[in-house]
Design a protein around this motif. Structure first.
Motif, PDB file in Angstrom:
ATOM      1  N   ASP A  70       0.828  -1.204   0.000  1.00 35.51           N
ATOM      2  CA  ASP A  70       0.000   0.000   0.000  1.00 35.51           C
ATOM      3  C   ASP A  70       0.865   1.257   0.000  1.00 35.51           C
ATOM      4  O   ASP A  70       0.571   2.225  -0.713  1.00 35.51           O
ATOM      5  CB  ASP A  70      -0.938   0.010   1.208  1.00 35.51           C
ATOM      6  CG  ASP A  70      -1.995  -1.086   1.125  1.00 35.51           C
ATOM      7  OD1 ASP A  70      -2.171  -1.656   0.034  1.00 35.51           O
ATOM      8  OD2 ASP A  70      -2.635  -1.360   2.154  1.00 35.51           O
ATOM      9  N   GLU A  71       1.934   1.259   0.778  1.00 36.63           N
ATOM     10  CA  GLU A  71       2.839   2.411   0.794  1.00 36.63           C
ATOM     11  C   GLU A  71       3.486   2.615  -0.573  1.00 36.63           C
ATOM     12  O   GLU A  71       3.654   3.750  -1.025  1.00 36.63           O
ATOM     13  CB  GLU A  71       3.908   2.237   1.880  1.00 36.63           C
ATOM     14  CG  GLU A  71       3.401   2.506   3.281  1.00 36.63           C
ATOM     15  CD  GLU A  71       2.769   3.876   3.426  1.00 36.63           C
ATOM     16  OE1 GLU A  71       3.360   4.882   2.954  1.00 36.63           O
ATOM     17  OE2 GLU A  71       1.651   3.959   3.981  1.00 36.63           O
ATOM     18  N   HIS A  72       3.855   1.524  -1.232  1.00 34.36           N
ATOM     19  CA  HIS A  72       4.433   1.643  -2.574  1.00 34.36           C
ATOM     20  C   HIS A  72       3.410   2.221  -3.546  1.00 34.36           C
ATOM     21  O   HIS A  72       3.729   3.080  -4.379  1.00 34.36           O
ATOM     22  CB  HIS A  72       4.926   0.275  -3.062  1.00 34.36           C
ATOM     23  CG  HIS A  72       5.749   0.356  -4.303  1.00 34.36           C
ATOM     24  ND1 HIS A  72       5.962  -0.726  -5.130  1.00 34.36           N
ATOM     25  CD2 HIS A  72       6.414   1.394  -4.887  1.00 34.36           C
ATOM     26  CE1 HIS A  72       6.712  -0.350  -6.155  1.00 34.36           C
ATOM     27  NE2 HIS A  72       7.000   0.926  -6.031  1.00 34.36           N
ATOM     28  N   LEU A  73       2.157   1.788  -3.429  1.00 32.79           N
ATOM     29  CA  LEU A  73       1.120   2.297  -4.321  1.00 32.79           C
ATOM     30  C   LEU A  73       0.838   3.781  -4.079  1.00 32.79           C
ATOM     31  O   LEU A  73       0.447   4.500  -5.001  1.00 32.79           O
ATOM     32  CB  LEU A  73      -0.163   1.484  -4.155  1.00 32.79           C
ATOM     33  CG  LEU A  73      -0.093   0.055  -4.706  1.00 32.79           C
ATOM     34  CD1 LEU A  73      -1.300  -0.758  -4.259  1.00 32.79           C
ATOM     35  CD2 LEU A  73       0.015   0.056  -6.219  1.00 32.79           C
ATOM     36  N   ARG A  74       1.057   4.252  -2.862  1.00 27.47           N
ATOM     37  CA  ARG A  74       0.866   5.683  -2.553  1.00 27.47           C
ATOM     38  C   ARG A  74       2.052   6.524  -3.021  1.00 27.47           C
ATOM     39  O   ARG A  74       1.958   7.751  -3.100  1.00 27.47           O
ATOM     40  CB  ARG A  74       0.681   5.875  -1.044  1.00 27.47           C
ATOM     41  CG  ARG A  74      -0.606   5.299  -0.502  1.00 27.47           C
ATOM     42  CD  ARG A  74      -0.747   5.562   1.002  1.00 27.47           C
ATOM     43  NE  ARG A  74      -1.871   4.837   1.546  1.00 27.47           N
ATOM     44  CZ  ARG A  74      -1.777   3.787   2.364  1.00 27.47           C
ATOM     45  NH1 ARG A  74      -0.574   3.350   2.750  1.00 27.47           N
ATOM     46  NH2 ARG A  74      -2.854   3.168   2.792  1.00 27.47           N
ATOM     47  N   SER A  75       3.173   5.880  -3.323  1.00 25.34           N
ATOM     48  CA  SER A  75       4.417   6.584  -3.652  1.00 25.34           C
ATOM     49  C   SER A  75       4.389   7.137  -5.081  1.00 25.34           C
ATOM     50  O   SER A  75       3.498   6.817  -5.869  1.00 25.34           O
ATOM     51  CB  SER A  75       5.595   5.610  -3.505  1.00 25.34           C
ATOM     52  OG  SER A  75       5.675   4.762  -4.648  1.00 25.34           O
ATOM     53  N   PRO A  76       5.410   7.948  -5.447  1.00 27.44           N
ATOM     54  CA  PRO A  76       5.483   8.475  -6.817  1.00 27.44           C
ATOM     55  C   PRO A  76       5.573   7.398  -7.899  1.00 27.44           C
ATOM     56  O   PRO A  76       5.296   7.676  -9.068  1.00 27.44           O
ATOM     57  CB  PRO A  76       6.752   9.339  -6.790  1.00 27.44           C
ATOM     58  CG  PRO A  76       6.853   9.780  -5.363  1.00 27.44           C
ATOM     59  CD  PRO A  76       6.398   8.591  -4.564  1.00 27.44           C
ATOM     60  N   ASP A  77       5.946   6.159  -7.543  1.00 27.79           N
ATOM     61  CA  ASP A  77       5.969   5.082  -8.539  1.00 27.79           C
ATOM     62  C   ASP A  77       4.574   4.800  -9.092  1.00 27.79           C
ATOM     63  O   ASP A  77       4.438   4.329 -10.226  1.00 27.79           O
ATOM     64  CB  ASP A  77       6.517   3.788  -7.921  1.00 27.79           C
ATOM     65  CG  ASP A  77       8.021   3.793  -7.778  1.00 27.79           C
ATOM     66  OD1 ASP A  77       8.680   4.651  -8.412  1.00 27.79           O
ATOM     67  OD2 ASP A  77       8.543   2.941  -7.037  1.00 27.79           O
ATOM     68  N   PHE A  78       3.551   5.062  -8.268  1.00 31.88           N
ATOM     69  CA  PHE A  78       2.180   4.767  -8.694  1.00 31.88           C
ATOM     70  C   PHE A  78       1.296   6.008  -8.563  1.00 31.88           C
ATOM     71  O   PHE A  78       1.375   6.897  -9.389  1.00 31.88           O
ATOM     72  CB  PHE A  78       1.619   3.585  -7.895  1.00 31.88           C
ATOM     73  CG  PHE A  78       2.216   2.262  -8.307  1.00 31.88           C
ATOM     74  CD1 PHE A  78       1.731   1.563  -9.402  1.00 31.88           C
ATOM     75  CD2 PHE A  78       3.280   1.726  -7.601  1.00 31.88           C
ATOM     76  CE1 PHE A  78       2.282   0.363  -9.796  1.00 31.88           C
ATOM     77  CE2 PHE A  78       3.841   0.511  -7.977  1.00 31.88           C
ATOM     78  CZ  PHE A  78       3.346  -0.168  -9.082  1.00 31.88           C
TER      79      PHE A  78
END
Length: 194
Positions: free
Chosen positions: A77-85
């Motif tokens: 979830d943190e990765h999905l909130r990041s600039p990558d997503f």
């Protein structure tokens, strides 16, 4: 289909608000080409205006809080909130604005609207089913709809991926969208309809 709302003296055109406690905005995407990851957005708001007997009159504006994404795995979830997503800090919301209804028949229709993710807007067609209308035990008018559609995440700048050692990619590009939404009539209209 549920029991219809009894006729009232209220105007045919009404304003309805999303009931977030009874609304689900979910998605599904392939993971490493062999399984499907599903998630949801917990924070959804929006307004529907129109004559509920005539979907062609509908005006819909729905906003989803990108930070409310939940795939049942905190690190993902943190990765999905990041600039990558989604880059939730920069673009805190996803918005869908309905433009027109097509192919209307019985309790089903296609809703065409503009979907905006990361400040990129593309047209999306949702297959919608009316689930009915009721007056709840507390006197509130409620209506429900289910909807589904599909987008290519790359169209919205969601291009992050990893090439797998054995070939293929880590995250699929096709995103299936599934929505179950319940609306309640705006307070003033509920009072007028009582």
């Amino acid at each position: 289909m549920t029991t219809a709302i009894e006729p009232t003296t209220a105007a045919a055109t009404q304003t309805w608000a999303v009931d977030p406690a009874h609304t689900n905005v979910e998605f599904a995407v392939k993971h490493m080409m062999i399984s499907t990851v599903k998630g949801r957005f917990a924070d959804v708001t929006g307004i529907l205006k129109g004559d509920m007997a005539d979907p062609s009159t509908f005006e819909l504006d729905v906003t989803v809080d990108t930070a409310s994404i939940d795939t049942r795995q905190a690190q993902r979830d943190e990765h999905l909130r990041s600039p990558d997503f989604f880059d939730a800090a920069k673009w805190p919301s996803i918005r869908f604005v309905g433009k027109r209804v097509e192919d209307q028949r019985a309790d089903e229709f296609k809703l065409v609207g503009d979907l905006t993710i990361r400040d990129v807007t593309r047209e999306l067609t949702l297959d919608v089913t009316s689930e009915g209308a009721v007056r709840d035990p507390w006197g509130n008018n409620r209506i429900g709809f289910s909807a589904s559609g599909k987008i290519d995440r790359r169209d919205f700048g969601l291009v992050w991926n990893q090439i797998l050692e054995a070939g293929g990619i880590a995250v699929g590009d096709a995103i299936k969208i599934s929505v179950d939404v319940e609306f309640t009539a705006a307070a003033a209209e509920i009072a007028e309809a009582a």
